[in-house]
Each structure stands twice: as structure tokens, then as C-alpha cells.
Design an enzyme around this catalytic site. Structure first.
Site, mmCIF file in Angstrom:
data_model
loop_
_atom_site.group_PDB
_atom_site.id
_atom_site.type_symbol
_atom_site.label_atom_id
_atom_site.label_comp_id
_atom_site.label_asym_id
_atom_site.label_seq_id
_atom_site.Cartn_x
_atom_site.Cartn_y
_atom_site.Cartn_z
ATOM 1 C CG HIS A 101 10.044 0.328 3.404
ATOM 2 N ND1 HIS A 101 10.229 0.124 2.059
ATOM 3 C CD2 HIS A 101 8.700 0.449 3.577
ATOM 4 C CE1 HIS A 101 9.062 0.129 1.443
ATOM 5 N NE2 HIS A 101 8.124 0.330 2.344
ATOM 6 C CG ASP B 29 13.049 0.727 0.192
ATOM 7 O OD1 ASP B 29 12.846 -0.101 1.097
ATOM 8 O OD2 ASP B 29 12.120 1.309 -0.413
ATOM 9 C CB THR C 100 9.835 -3.806 1.250
ATOM 10 O OG1 THR C 100 9.293 -2.628 0.654
ATOM 11 C CG2 THR C 100 11.264 -3.534 1.680
ATOM 12 C CD1 TRP D 156 5.712 -8.294 1.298
ATOM 13 C CD2 TRP D 156 3.597 -8.825 0.814
ATOM 14 N NE1 TRP D 156 5.708 -9.573 0.765
ATOM 15 C CE2 TRP D 156 4.417 -9.925 0.469
ATOM 16 C CE3 TRP D 156 2.214 -8.920 0.613
ATOM 17 C CZ2 TRP D 156 3.911 -11.097 -0.080
ATOM 18 C CZ3 TRP D 156 1.713 -10.103 0.076
ATOM 19 C CH2 TRP D 156 2.550 -11.161 -0.261
ATOM 20 C CD GLU E 210 4.979 -8.394 11.249
ATOM 21 O OE1 GLU E 210 6.027 -7.724 11.223
ATOM 22 O OE2 GLU E 210 3.901 -7.967 11.729
#
Length: 476
Positions: free
Chosen positions: A15, A110, A132, A363, A368
Site C-alpha cells: 500500500h 487509504d 488500492t 492487486w 505488475e
């Protein structure tokens, strides 16, 4: 007018990195904007301040002092314990910038720090969320809350119904209850889930680390309103830097040297995130599957923490692999496999040698893999990862499946067999599959989304525009 935003990331490396990355995107996109990240130390780490990024230009970091890291704290109570620190830091920042012809335009918290919205309310500031995870899961959170509030369905009652399914407006397929995150299936935690959804609704806007082209059904839901704040899909927000400590850099060089010797797209990479690990019996099943598959492998192997009762407790290392793995495994696979205890994930996924990725479906890891065009095999462990696995395997057709409804937690001894793992590995390493073709298409789209005029670039600029318009009149 010069404006300032305060970001409060969740304490956790994944995060933290994605929040820092979106903050950098924002300051790079608009010269009027400065950002301060207020860093809450990790509950499970004693990392020195030198391990965090350094302030640079209009992007600054403020590391709060280490507080009570008692094992008695839940993650939620640990965050709550930092509210006084955050409140005083934001108040002091507000006083400071008011003398510099800048305006504090809001607080961005967040998705796991929604209790900090109270501080924004106390100071009369707009509150925003940096989410996120993906837009479809955000929609699930809102939908679950609506079902409960309208007395239609309490999803926590579906825990023991393995066949139950229900419709989710951000998905095109019926969603199996067994792929709900554990907190939604827990009577103890479900009130927290509802409270968090209500907090999200109260925000002025939600930045989501996803791409519009990936989730058209979710964007359709949010565009219709449905009592939700504006949603800005600004992803993929990735931290592609692979710098680390001296010891990590040496490990990375050794790993990359090994990968450089392997044929293109021949290696399956197994890595389960910063919190992922398995017990001895499950580790042996993975080893059997790898050997049977015949594929070259790079395996980031760690043992599940003994502190399973603590949410988010980090994994340990196995002391003696020969005692854990099948007899003779290390010798028989010495020419085709490498076992490591830490992986420079971004650098590995970037390697031409990697042809598939067995992942926990965090995630960040999914984004990526999509960015580098590496096919994935879904093996979720905790949090919203079961939902992510369903989305990748069933909704988008972008991942092979190992077991999309697997979960690990206190008192649970669920075992994934070597046969399931081997089947997933072979599926993800199939080079000319329909899944592989779809992956190449979406990979191109997410790269284009960040380009000037791309969907995420446009959404980012729209967010800044709305932030300026939402500044309270008394601050203008």
C-alpha cells in the site's frame, strides 16, 4: 492557486509503494499541487526511517514515531491508535502552509484507513479515498452494504453454503459466495465491512488503482450514480523501481543471473506476496507439482507464520529445506529450479525467461503481471484475493486457476493438491492459448491508459480539477 493534499497510506509495503506512486503521478501532472504523505509505521516492523523514500520537491514524507506495537492490537485498533498523531501532524501542516500562499485542499486516506476521515471532518476538509484494489471489488463492497441495509441479503450468512451465488452489479457473471473475502463471511467482522462501506460512500471521491478498459461493467455501475462518490480509475499505479538494501541488491543480481541463463518464457515464477507462506505439508504438495510439471521454476518459499491469529502477520523462513521437501527433490531439480526466500518481483516479471506467474492475486501483483504481459495462475490466500481470482479467471479470462476459492486463516487447514497445482502450472505456461492472446491485448491497453489522452491520464486530471473545485470557500 497552489494547493496541498495529505495522503495517509496503510502501513504495509504494498500500500505504501502504490500510494507513493500515485502521489508522484499527481505532482508530476500539475505544477499547482504539493503532497505530504504521513507514514504510519508498520505494526510488524522496526524499519528505520532510512528505509522509506526521501522527500523530493513537492512530494514530502512525514514518518510518525513508532507507537504501541503490542500484539494485542488488531490492525483496526492499531490504525485508530495513530489518530492523535495524524490529527496533530495535519493541523501543524495546515498552519504552516497557510503562511506560504498555499491551501490545504483535502486528505486522501487509504482504503484501510477510513477512520481517518474523522480528522478531515473535524478540520472541515474534504476527504478522498485511494483504493488500492479494483473497481469491481469496490462495487461489491457497496452492493453488500445495500443488500444488508435493504433487508435483501446478509452475505455473512452464506459462509456454509458452498453453492450460493448472487448477482454483483460490477460483474457480468453470477458471483459465488465462496469467493467472498473472509471478513464478509464472518459475523464478527461483518459490521466492520458495513461501516467501511458507509465511510467510503461519505468520501468526496475515490481514486482507484485500475484501468477503465479492464472493468467496463464496474465503470458503467459507477457512472449511474447509485449513491456512490465519483470514481477515478487512474491505474495502473505501479512502483517499478527495484532498489533495495545492499543484501537485497546482491540477492537480486544472483537471481537475475540465474534467469539470464534460462530460455525465453521457460520459467514459472511462484511468489505469494509479502505476507504469503505455507505449512510443511502444503509446501511438499507444491514441490511434487513442480517436479511433475517438468517446467523450470523460480520459487519464493516461506513458511506461514505461527502467529496466524494476527491478521497480516508476516511469514517466517524454513530453516532446513531438505527436511521439508520430498526426499531428493533439491538434487533432482538442481538444473531446472531455484528456491529463494525473497524475490525482487518486478525485476523477475520483467525477465524474458519468465513465462508464467503463480500468484496470491494481490492487486499489485496482478497489475505488475499485466504490465509485463506475464500470464498468471490464481492461488488466493486472504483479504479480497478470492474476489480478484474470480475476476481474473472467470470474469476476464486472464488467468489460469489453481483454486480460486482457497483461503488460509486461523484454524483452517485447507490443502491444495499437487494435481491441482500441476494443472494450473501447465495452464499458465501454455504459450498460444486464448488466455495468452487476451492478456497481450489488455497489456497494450493498460500501457496506453497512462499515455497523454489515455483513460487513466484523463481521470487523474479530472480528479485534480474536482479537488480544486471542492476546496471549502473559507479556505479559498
Amino acid at each position: 492557486m497552489k494547493i496541498e493534499l495529505v495522503f495517509i497510506p496503510s502501513p504495509g509495503i504494498g500500500h505504501m509503494r502504490s500510494t507513493a506512486a500515485v502521489a508522484k503521478h499527481l505532482v508530476d501532472s500539475d505544477d499547482r499541487l504539493s503532497i505530504t504523505l504521513i507514514i504510519i509505521p508498520s505494526q510488524f516492523s522496526t524499519a528505520a526511517s532510512s528505509s522509506y523514500p526521501e522527500s523530493e520537491g513537492r512530494l514530502r514524507y512525514c514518518l510518525l514515531p513508532a507507537g504501541d506495537q503490542s500484539t494485542e492490537h488488531t490492525f483496526i485498533s492499531y490504525i485508530e491508535s495513530y489518530k492523535p498523531h495524524v490529527r496533530s501532524t495535519v493541523s501543524e501542516l495546515s498552519r504552516k502552509i497557510s503562511t506560504q500562499r498555499r491551501r490545504l485542499a483535502g486528505i486522501v486516506v487509504d482504503m484501510f484507513c477510513t477512520s481517518m476521515i474523522d480528522i478531515a471532518d473535524e478540520l472541515g476538509l474534504p476527504a478522498y479515498i485511494f483504493y488500492t484494489s479494483n473497481a469491481s471489488y469496490l462495487g461489491l463492497q457497496f452492493h453488500v452494504q445495500s443488500l444488508y441495509d435493504e433487508n435483501i441479503l446478509d452475505v455473512s450468512e452464506l459462509k456454509d453454503d458452498s453453492e450460493a451465488e448472487f448477482e454483483v452489479p460490477t460483474l457480468t457473471r453470477s458471483f459465488p459466495a465462496k469467493c467472498l473475502p473472509s471478513v464478509m463471511l464472518s459475523k464478527e467482522w461483518f459490521p466492520y465491512v458495513l461501516g467501511r462501506a458507509r465511510s467510503l460512500r461519505a468520501a468526496k471521491g475515490i481514486l482507484v488503482n485500475s484501468v477503465a478498459e479492464m472493468e467496463p461493467q464496474a465503470l458503467k455501475f459507477f457512472a449511474a450514480g447509485n449513491g456512490t462518490p465519483p470514481v477515478y480509475t487512474v491505474g495502473p499505479i505501479l512502483d517499478l523501481k527495484t532498489d533495495g538494501s545492499d543484501s537485497e541488491d546482491e540477492k537480486k543480481r544472483e537471481i537475475l543471473r540465474w534467469l539470464d541463463k534460462q530460455p525465453p518464457r521457460s520459467v514459472v515464477f511462484l511468489c505469494f506476496g509479502s505476507m504469503g507462506g505455507f505449512g510443511e505439508e502444503q509446501t511438499r504438495e507444491i514441490a511434487v507439482a513442480l517436479e511433475r510439471s517438468g517446467h523450470r521454476f523460480l520459487w519464493s518459499l516461506r513458511r506461514a507464520s505461527h502467529a496466524e491469529h494476527m491478521i497480516g502477520s508476516p511469514p517466517d523462513e524454513f530453516k532446513n529445506l531438505e527436511e521439508i521437501l520430498p526426499e531428493g527433490f533439491l538434487e533432482r531439480t538442481s538444473e531446472i529450479g531455484k528456491i529463494i526466500s525473497w524475490a525482487p518481483q518486478v525485476a523477475v516479471l520483467e525477465s524474458p525467461a519468465v513465462g508464467g506467474f503463480v500468484t496470491h492475486c494481490g492487486w499489485n501483483s496482478i497489475l505488475e503481471s499485466l504490465w509485463f504481459g506475464v500470464p498468471t495462475a490464481a492461488w488466493p490466500i486472504y483479504a479480497e484475493q478470492q474476489f480478484n481470482a474470480f475476476q481474473m479467471v472467470e470474469e476476464l479470462g486472464l488467468a489460469a486457476e489453481i483454486r480460486k476459492d482457497y483461503r488460509r486463516g486461523a484454524g483452517e487447514t485447507e490443502m491444495v493438491t499437487a494435481e491441482e497445482i500441476e494443472r494450473g502450472i501447465k495452464g499458465v505456461m501454455e504459450q498460444d492459448s486464448d488466455m495468452s492472446k487476451r492478456l497481450k491485448q489488455i497489456s497494450r491497453k493498460i500501457h496506453m491508459a497512462l499515455m497523454d489522452g489515455g483513460s487513466s491520464s484523463v481521470a487523474l486530471k479530472k480528479f485534480v480539477q474536482d479537488v480544486v473545485e471542492n476546496i471549502p470557500k473559507e479556505f479559498v
